[in-house]
Design an enzyme around this catalytic site. Structure first.
Site, mmCIF file in Angstrom:
data_model
loop_
_atom_site.group_PDB
_atom_site.id
_atom_site.type_symbol
_atom_site.label_atom_id
_atom_site.label_comp_id
_atom_site.label_asym_id
_atom_site.label_seq_id
_atom_site.Cartn_x
_atom_site.Cartn_y
_atom_site.Cartn_z
ATOM 1 N N LYS A 117 0.849 -1.208 0.000
ATOM 2 C CA LYS A 117 0.000 0.000 0.000
ATOM 3 C C LYS A 117 0.874 1.243 0.000
ATOM 4 O O LYS A 117 0.672 2.162 -0.791
ATOM 5 C CB LYS A 117 -0.896 -0.004 1.246
ATOM 6 C CG LYS A 117 -1.532 1.348 1.537
ATOM 7 C CD LYS A 117 -2.501 1.286 2.687
ATOM 8 C CE LYS A 117 -1.971 1.763 4.005
ATOM 9 N NZ LYS A 117 -1.641 3.196 4.081
ATOM 10 N N ASN A 118 1.846 1.277 0.906
ATOM 11 C CA ASN A 118 2.609 2.511 1.080
ATOM 12 C C ASN A 118 3.578 2.793 -0.066
ATOM 13 O O ASN A 118 4.123 3.891 -0.152
ATOM 14 C CB ASN A 118 3.346 2.499 2.432
ATOM 15 C CG ASN A 118 2.381 2.666 3.593
ATOM 16 O OD1 ASN A 118 1.198 2.897 3.393
ATOM 17 N ND2 ASN A 118 2.889 2.547 4.815
ATOM 18 N N CYS B 35 -5.915 12.799 12.063
ATOM 19 C CA CYS B 35 -6.524 11.538 11.655
ATOM 20 C C CYS B 35 -6.596 10.643 12.873
ATOM 21 O O CYS B 35 -6.245 11.058 13.971
ATOM 22 C CB CYS B 35 -5.735 10.878 10.545
ATOM 23 S SG CYS B 35 -4.220 10.168 11.152
ATOM 24 N N ARG C 206 -0.695 14.486 12.682
ATOM 25 C CA ARG C 206 -0.111 14.394 11.347
ATOM 26 C C ARG C 206 -0.057 15.731 10.600
ATOM 27 O O ARG C 206 -0.697 15.899 9.562
ATOM 28 C CB ARG C 206 -0.841 13.331 10.524
ATOM 29 C CG ARG C 206 -0.687 11.965 11.124
ATOM 30 C CD ARG C 206 -1.351 10.903 10.314
ATOM 31 N NE ARG C 206 -0.427 10.224 9.440
ATOM 32 C CZ ARG C 206 -0.666 9.033 8.895
ATOM 33 N NH1 ARG C 206 -1.784 8.413 9.139
ATOM 34 N NH2 ARG C 206 0.207 8.466 8.113
ATOM 35 N N ASP D 88 3.567 0.795 12.138
ATOM 36 C CA ASP D 88 2.359 0.179 11.580
ATOM 37 C C ASP D 88 2.142 -1.260 12.054
ATOM 38 O O ASP D 88 1.035 -1.782 11.945
ATOM 39 C CB ASP D 88 2.420 0.185 10.041
ATOM 40 C CG ASP D 88 2.200 1.573 9.478
ATOM 41 O OD1 ASP D 88 1.823 2.472 10.238
ATOM 42 O OD2 ASP D 88 2.409 1.753 8.260
ATOM 43 N N ARG E 13 -8.961 -0.437 3.974
ATOM 44 C CA ARG E 13 -8.082 0.598 3.408
ATOM 45 C C ARG E 13 -6.718 0.007 3.044
ATOM 46 O O ARG E 13 -6.071 0.477 2.111
ATOM 47 C CB ARG E 13 -7.844 1.711 4.442
ATOM 48 C CG ARG E 13 -8.988 2.700 4.589
ATOM 49 C CD ARG E 13 -8.576 3.817 5.527
ATOM 50 N NE ARG E 13 -7.186 4.166 5.253
ATOM 51 C CZ ARG E 13 -6.263 4.463 6.172
ATOM 52 N NH1 ARG E 13 -6.582 4.495 7.446
ATOM 53 N NH2 ARG E 13 -5.036 4.755 5.819
HETATM 54 C C1 UD1 Z 1 3.823 6.920 6.297
HETATM 55 C C2 UD1 Z 1 2.978 5.693 6.072
HETATM 56 C C3 UD1 Z 1 2.378 5.222 7.383
HETATM 57 C C4 UD1 Z 1 3.475 5.009 8.416
HETATM 58 C C5 UD1 Z 1 4.353 6.247 8.531
HETATM 59 C C6 UD1 Z 1 5.547 6.052 9.448
HETATM 60 C C7 UD1 Z 1 2.157 5.973 3.816
HETATM 61 C C8 UD1 Z 1 0.999 6.207 2.913
HETATM 62 N N1 UD1 Z 1 1.917 6.024 5.135
HETATM 63 O O1 UD1 Z 1 2.954 7.946 6.786
HETATM 64 O O2 UD1 Z 1 1.690 4.006 7.140
HETATM 65 O O3 UD1 Z 1 2.883 4.760 9.672
HETATM 66 O O4 UD1 Z 1 4.844 6.623 7.242
HETATM 67 O O5 UD1 Z 1 6.300 4.966 9.026
HETATM 68 O O6 UD1 Z 1 3.254 5.706 3.377
HETATM 69 N N2 UD1 Z 1 5.293 14.767 10.715
HETATM 70 C C9 UD1 Z 1 5.328 16.111 11.003
HETATM 71 N N3 UD1 Z 1 5.293 17.002 9.973
HETATM 72 C C10 UD1 Z 1 5.224 16.608 8.668
HETATM 73 C C11 UD1 Z 1 5.200 15.223 8.375
HETATM 74 C C12 UD1 Z 1 5.235 14.319 9.417
HETATM 75 O O7 UD1 Z 1 5.386 16.504 12.175
HETATM 76 O O8 UD1 Z 1 5.192 17.479 7.782
HETATM 77 C C13 UD1 Z 1 5.308 13.775 11.818
HETATM 78 C C14 UD1 Z 1 3.987 12.975 11.887
HETATM 79 O O9 UD1 Z 1 2.992 13.670 12.577
HETATM 80 C C15 UD1 Z 1 4.414 11.719 12.587
HETATM 81 C C16 UD1 Z 1 5.843 11.525 12.081
HETATM 82 O O10 UD1 Z 1 6.274 12.795 11.578
HETATM 83 O O11 UD1 Z 1 4.428 11.907 13.977
HETATM 84 C C17 UD1 Z 1 5.980 10.463 11.010
HETATM 85 O O12 UD1 Z 1 5.219 10.821 9.898
HETATM 86 P P1 UD1 Z 1 5.593 10.405 8.411
HETATM 87 O O13 UD1 Z 1 6.856 9.633 8.382
HETATM 88 O O14 UD1 Z 1 5.489 11.621 7.573
HETATM 89 O O15 UD1 Z 1 4.404 9.423 8.074
HETATM 90 P P2 UD1 Z 1 3.464 9.456 6.812
HETATM 91 O O16 UD1 Z 1 4.251 9.728 5.589
HETATM 92 O O17 UD1 Z 1 2.279 10.298 7.094
#
Ligand code: UD1
Length: 418
Positions: A22-23, A116, A121, A306, A398
């Site tokens: 998925k990711n 979410c 996030r 995850d 999902r």
């Molecule tokens: C992706 C994965 C999700 C997985 C996560 C961490 C997809 C579609 N989803 O989510 O399944 O759990 O990586 O391995 O690939 N953060 C900020 N600011 C930002 C972006 C992130 O503070 O602009 C924080 C988030 O709130 C969270 C942490 O960074 O606490 C990790 O987020 P991130 O690595 O960005 O996860 P996703 O890309 O949303």
């Protein structure tokens, strides 16, 4: 609203094939927008997050042809650069369209994804990076607009946290930027390397993916390509965890075992035996699972957040106390309250959960709070004595390709009711 009905207590045995990631699929599908030719993708899972992504692509002017796990995307007719609220809300990770739209059309407008199920996030890292690449960003009443009418230009970007989504957005947008982009403290997840492979197959010049510095040398145009996405390490690990919690023996094929190392390490510490082949893992559970001192979620190559909920479900059946520490998302224990309905003993204090193993779990009616929490509840139901009902499994849909069929093929007694 669909539910799973589970008659628990059966030992899971047999073999199954892992779905595509998925990711990986979501950013790769979004990156198709960069290309004015047709791209063919294989191993795309049939899950609702992919359906939501395809709806966004169609809305933006792409032509999609789908036959099972093969999806062809013709993005020659992309005209739109606005993603309406309704489509954004279907899937939080649609923020991944930001970089792709900006690079292709010079503009991207979408609503802020907001909080979410599993945490706040924010997308500050994504937006700061787009500014570094030369975009103007405005945020009015939750509607974000990024513009770069003259195109993006390469930049040095230091991420304060190795965000997966931000790393992907930067790689995608920098692929067509003028000059070189260097991403420091980049995420190192296998899905980042998969995206780099896909971008390179289209003619982009990305190097260093999988390490903490990713370099993207911008090119003017991309060409058509074919790519097969990697297996879903989280779905694969969930099925192995299902084998562990039910005292069974499960083989998951079409996996990349190296991607599961941190999870296999914990399952082995819990007493499971693993047999690793080049593209499969067989897990045999012990007569009695052992507790694990600490499970701490970390960015890759650490233990993935995850798979924290399914592994916590496994530890509920272990002898002794285990400590789980969630360092990535602040709200990832919602499922724990539901897990205790099965008789699990878990205390949560902030980011720490102390899991006191119990000899037996009992059937219960529970509500799915989010995708991976739903998987954890399903695992607990499989291990519990008696009947369980897992309500509102659309969260599970999902990310898992008909999870109930996969588990039933491993001898679980599970079915879906509407
Ligand atoms: C992706 C994965 C999700 C997985 C996560 C961490 C997809 C579609 N989803 O989510 O399944 O759990 O990586 O391995 O690939 N953060 C900020 N600011 C930002 C972006 C992130 O503070 O602009 C924080 C988030 O709130 C969270 C942490 O960074 O606490 C990790 O987020 P991130 O690595 O960005 O996860 P996703 O890309 O949303």
């Amino acid at each position: 609203m669909s539910s799973f009905l589970v008659s628990g207590g059966r030992t899971l045995t047999g073999e199954t094939v892992c779905q595509g990631s998925k990711n990986s699929s979501l950013p790769i599908l979004a990156a198709c927008i960069l290309n004015e030719h047709t791209v063919t993708l294989e191993n795309i899972p049939e899950i609702s997050d992919v359906e939501a992504t395809l709806r966004i692509l169609t809305f933006l002017g792409c032509k999609i042809r789908r036959e099972g796990a093969r999806v062809a995307v013709d993005a020659s007719g992309v005209t739109g650069s606005d993603i309406p609220d309704g489509l954004m809300r279907e899937m939080r990770s649609s923020v991944i369209f930001l970089g792709a739209l900006l690079a292709r059309t010079g503009r991207a407008a979408l609503s802020a994804p907001g909080g979410c199920e599993i945490g706040l996030r924010p997308i500050d890292l994504h937006l700061e990076a787009m500014e570094k690449l030369g975009a103007s960003v405005t945020d009015a009443a939750g509607r974000i607009e990024c513009t770069a009418p003259q195109g993006l230009r390469g930049a040095v970007i230091r991420l304060s946290f190795p965000s997966v989504g931000a790393t992907e957005n930067i790689m995608i947008s920098a692929a067509l930027a003028a000059g070189q982009t260097r991403i420091h403290n980049a995420a190192r997840e296998p899905e980042i390397s998969d995206l780099a492979d896909f971008l390179n197959a289209m003619g982009a010049r990305v190097s260093g993916a999988g390490g903490s510095t990713v370099i993207v040398d911008g090119v003017k145009k991309l060409h058509g390509a074919a790519h097969s996405v990697i297996p879903d390490r989280i779905a694969g690990a969930t099925l192995l965890a299902a084998g562990a919690v039910t005292g069974g023996r499960v083989r998951v094929k079409k996996l990349i075992p190296a991607h599961l190392e941190p999870v296999l390490d914990i399952l082995e510490r819990a007493g499971c035996d693993t047999e690793i082949r080049s593209d499969s893992v067989t897990l045999s559970a012990p007569a009695a699972l052992k507790s694990v001192k600490t499970v701490r979620t970390m960015p890759y190559p650490g233990f993935p957040t995850d798979i924290q909920p399914p592994v916590t479900a496994v530890l509920c059946r272990a002898q002794g106390a285990s400590v789980v520490i969630e360092t990535i998302f602040e709200n990832r224990y919602k499922y724990v309250g539901e897990l205790t309905r099965f008789g699990a003993k878990i205390r949560v204090d902030g980011r720490v959960a102390v899991v006191e193993g119990v000899p037996r779990l009992y059937g219960a009616n529970v509500l799915t709070p989010d995708l991976r929490g739903g998987a954890a509840l399903t695992l607990a139901a499989l291990a519990a004595e008696g009947e369980s009902r897992i309500e509102d499994v659309r969260h599970i849909d999902r990310g898992y390709e008909s999870l109930e069929h996969t588990l039933a093929a491993l001898s679980a007694d599970i079915r879906r009711i509407d």
